[in-house]
Design a protein around this motif. Structure first.
Motif, PDB file in Angstrom:
ATOM      1  N   ARG A  47       0.833  -1.205   0.000  1.00 57.23           N
ATOM      2  CA  ARG A  47       0.000   0.000   0.000  1.00 57.23           C
ATOM      3  C   ARG A  47       0.864   1.250   0.000  1.00 57.23           C
ATOM      4  O   ARG A  47       1.884   1.304   0.671  1.00 57.23           O
ATOM      5  N   LEU A  48       0.408   2.238  -0.753  1.00 57.97           N
ATOM      6  CA  LEU A  48       1.103   3.530  -0.786  1.00 57.97           C
ATOM      7  C   LEU A  48       0.351   4.525   0.080  1.00 57.97           C
ATOM      8  O   LEU A  48      -0.878   4.555   0.089  1.00 57.97           O
ATOM      9  N   SER A  49       1.108   5.345   0.795  1.00 62.46           N
ATOM     10  CA  SER A  49       0.498   6.446   1.544  1.00 62.46           C
ATOM     11  C   SER A  49       0.601   7.666   0.634  1.00 62.46           C
ATOM     12  O   SER A  49       1.697   8.050   0.220  1.00 62.46           O
ATOM     13  N   LEU A  50      -0.556   8.242   0.304  1.00 58.46           N
ATOM     14  CA  LEU A  50      -0.602   9.314  -0.688  1.00 58.46           C
ATOM     15  C   LEU A  50      -1.125  10.623  -0.095  1.00 58.46           C
ATOM     16  O   LEU A  50      -1.812  10.632   0.919  1.00 58.46           O
ATOM     17  N   GLY A  51      -0.811  11.697  -0.770  1.00 58.99           N
ATOM     18  CA  GLY A  51      -1.328  13.005  -0.364  1.00 58.99           C
ATOM     19  C   GLY A  51      -1.900  13.714  -1.574  1.00 58.99           C
ATOM     20  O   GLY A  51      -1.496  13.441  -2.708  1.00 58.99           O
ATOM     21  N   HIS A  52      -2.841  14.608  -1.338  1.00 56.00           N
ATOM     22  CA  HIS A  52      -3.388  15.432  -2.418  1.00 56.00           C
ATOM     23  C   HIS A  52      -3.017  16.898  -2.184  1.00 56.00           C
ATOM     24  O   HIS A  52      -2.578  17.592  -3.093  1.00 56.00           O
ATOM     25  N   LYS A  53      -3.143  17.352  -0.928  1.00 53.42           N
ATOM     26  CA  LYS A  53      -2.871  18.766  -0.633  1.00 53.42           C
ATOM     27  C   LYS A  53      -1.398  19.112  -0.850  1.00 53.42           C
ATOM     28  O   LYS A  53      -1.061  20.260  -1.131  1.00 53.42           O
ATOM     29  N   GLN A  54      -0.525  18.093  -0.749  1.00 57.63           N
ATOM     30  CA  GLN A  54       0.917  18.327  -0.886  1.00 57.63           C
ATOM     31  C   GLN A  54       1.313  18.744  -2.305  1.00 57.63           C
ATOM     32  O   GLN A  54       2.454  19.150  -2.532  1.00 57.63           O
ATOM     33  N   LEU A  55       0.370  18.657  -3.234  1.00 56.33           N
ATOM     34  CA  LEU A  55       0.641  19.100  -4.607  1.00 56.33           C
ATOM     35  C   LEU A  55       0.731  20.628  -4.670  1.00 56.33           C
ATOM     36  O   LEU A  55       1.274  21.194  -5.603  1.00 56.33           O
ATOM     37  N   GLU A  56       0.160  21.273  -3.646  1.00 54.93           N
ATOM     38  CA  GLU A  56       0.202  22.743  -3.576  1.00 54.93           C
ATOM     39  C   GLU A  56       1.064  23.167  -2.397  1.00 54.93           C
ATOM     40  O   GLU A  56       1.259  22.402  -1.457  1.00 54.93           O
ATOM     41  N   GLU A  57       1.554  24.404  -2.463  1.00 59.96           N
ATOM     42  CA  GLU A  57       2.330  24.926  -1.335  1.00 59.96           C
ATOM     43  C   GLU A  57       1.418  25.122  -0.129  1.00 59.96           C
ATOM     44  O   GLU A  57       0.224  25.366  -0.285  1.00 59.96           O
ATOM     45  N   ASN A  58       1.995  25.030   1.038  1.00 52.91           N
ATOM     46  CA  ASN A  58       1.222  25.211   2.257  1.00 52.91           C
ATOM     47  C   ASN A  58       0.793  26.676   2.404  1.00 52.91           C
ATOM     48  O   ASN A  58       1.616  27.544   2.685  1.00 52.91           O
ATOM     49  N   PRO A  59      -0.515  26.964   2.207  1.00 50.54           N
ATOM     50  CA  PRO A  59      -0.957  28.366   2.295  1.00 50.54           C
ATOM     51  C   PRO A  59      -0.896  28.925   3.713  1.00 50.54           C
ATOM     52  O   PRO A  59      -0.965  30.137   3.907  1.00 50.54           O
ATOM     53  N   TRP A  60      -0.726  28.034   4.722  1.00 53.30           N
ATOM     54  CA  TRP A  60      -0.669  28.503   6.104  1.00 53.30           C
ATOM     55  C   TRP A  60       0.575  29.348   6.371  1.00 53.30           C
ATOM     56  O   TRP A  60       0.615  30.119   7.323  1.00 53.30           O
ATOM     57  N   ASP A  61       1.581  29.196   5.498  1.00 52.11           N
ATOM     58  CA  ASP A  61       2.763  30.073   5.617  1.00 52.11           C
ATOM     59  C   ASP A  61       2.361  31.514   5.322  1.00 52.11           C
ATOM     60  O   ASP A  61       2.879  32.452   5.910  1.00 52.11           O
ATOM     61  N   VAL A  62       1.415  31.665   4.371  1.00 52.40           N
ATOM     62  CA  VAL A  62       0.925  33.002   4.000  1.00 52.40           C
ATOM     63  C   VAL A  62      -0.110  33.471   5.024  1.00 52.40           C
ATOM     64  O   VAL A  62      -0.100  34.624   5.457  1.00 52.40           O
ATOM     65  N   PHE A  63      -1.003  32.545   5.421  1.00 56.23           N
ATOM     66  CA  PHE A  63      -2.058  32.894   6.392  1.00 56.23           C
ATOM     67  C   PHE A  63      -1.462  33.454   7.681  1.00 56.23           C
ATOM     68  O   PHE A  63      -2.042  34.319   8.321  1.00 56.23           O
TER      69      PHE A  63
END
Length: 224
Positions: free
Chosen positions: A75-91
């Motif tokens: 099984r692979l552990s996958l991510g979807h949000k990781q395709l984008e930069e973390n907007p919380w750095d901007v928030f």
């Protein structure tokens, strides 16, 4: 799965088909025999997804990035949000503590309310912080200004308060009033002190004149 590390190395991006949901994530198939799981917390940076059905649907195509390879369980552990930069750095630079933003209440439950803020991010306010200036409680779909009272990037949490805005304004007004009163009291005390000093000086002058008169009278009596 023999050369899985080469074909689906950690950090590589792929397209997958959504095959099944659970309360904790989405099962997807990258190719026949190669399945993966996107944990519910790895779907979106900003949305608090309660169930994967809110985010995607069975049979839909979804972009994924490989986070971890579990060869033993295939099984692979996958991510979807990781395709984008973390907007919380901007928030972090926008939703600073004490900053005020307009928000819309999207949901209310016993412990408080979810507030939709600008840039697609959500905040939370407890019932105490949802009281309006007229004493009534804020309702769903109401658009109100909210003050940030806590920002936690790690936990992706923004705690808000509507009540704190007018409470702080009232506090500032009270403090200004107290300062004005203190200034007025100081002024009054100064005036009283000045008056007392003048009176005392006046009394001394009067007493001195009286003493001089008495001494002159005594001297006159002696001479007679």
């Amino acid at each position: 799965w023999q050369n899985i590390e080469e074909k689906y190395a950690v950090g590589t991006k792929h397209k997958a088909i959504v095959r099944n949901f659970t309360n904790f994530g989405v099962f997807v198939e990258i190719e026949e025999g190669v399945d993966g799981l996107i944990h519910i917390s790895d779907l979106s940076w900003t949305k608090k997804v309660k169930h994967p059905a809110e985010f995607t649907q069975i049979g839909a195509e979804i972009d994924v990035v490989v986070l971890e390879i579990d060869k033993d369980n295939r099984r692979l552990s996958l991510g979807h949000k990781q395709l984008e930069e973390n907007p919380w750095d901007v928030f972090e630079t926008i939703f600073t503590v004490d900053s005020i933003h307009e928000g819309t209440i999207t949901e209310i439950f016993d412990k408080g309310a979810v507030i939709a803020l600008p840039y697609g991010v959500e905040g939370f306010a407890t019932p105490r912080h949802l009281v309006k200036e007229d004493g009534t409680q804020a309702k769903v779909d109401e658009k109100l200004p909210f003050k940030v009272i806590e920002f936690n990037k790690g936990a992706k949490r923004i705690i808000l308060s509507h009540s704190r805005i007018f409470e702080d304004e009232q506090k500032a007004a009270d403090n200004a009033k107290k300062k004005d009163e203190a200034r007025a009291t100081k002024k009054a005390v100064k005036k009283v002190k000045e008056k007392l000093e003048k009176t005392t000086l006046g009394d001394i002058t009067e007493l001195a004149a009286l003493k001089d008169q008495m001494e002159a009278k005594e001297e006159e009596e002696k001479n007679n």
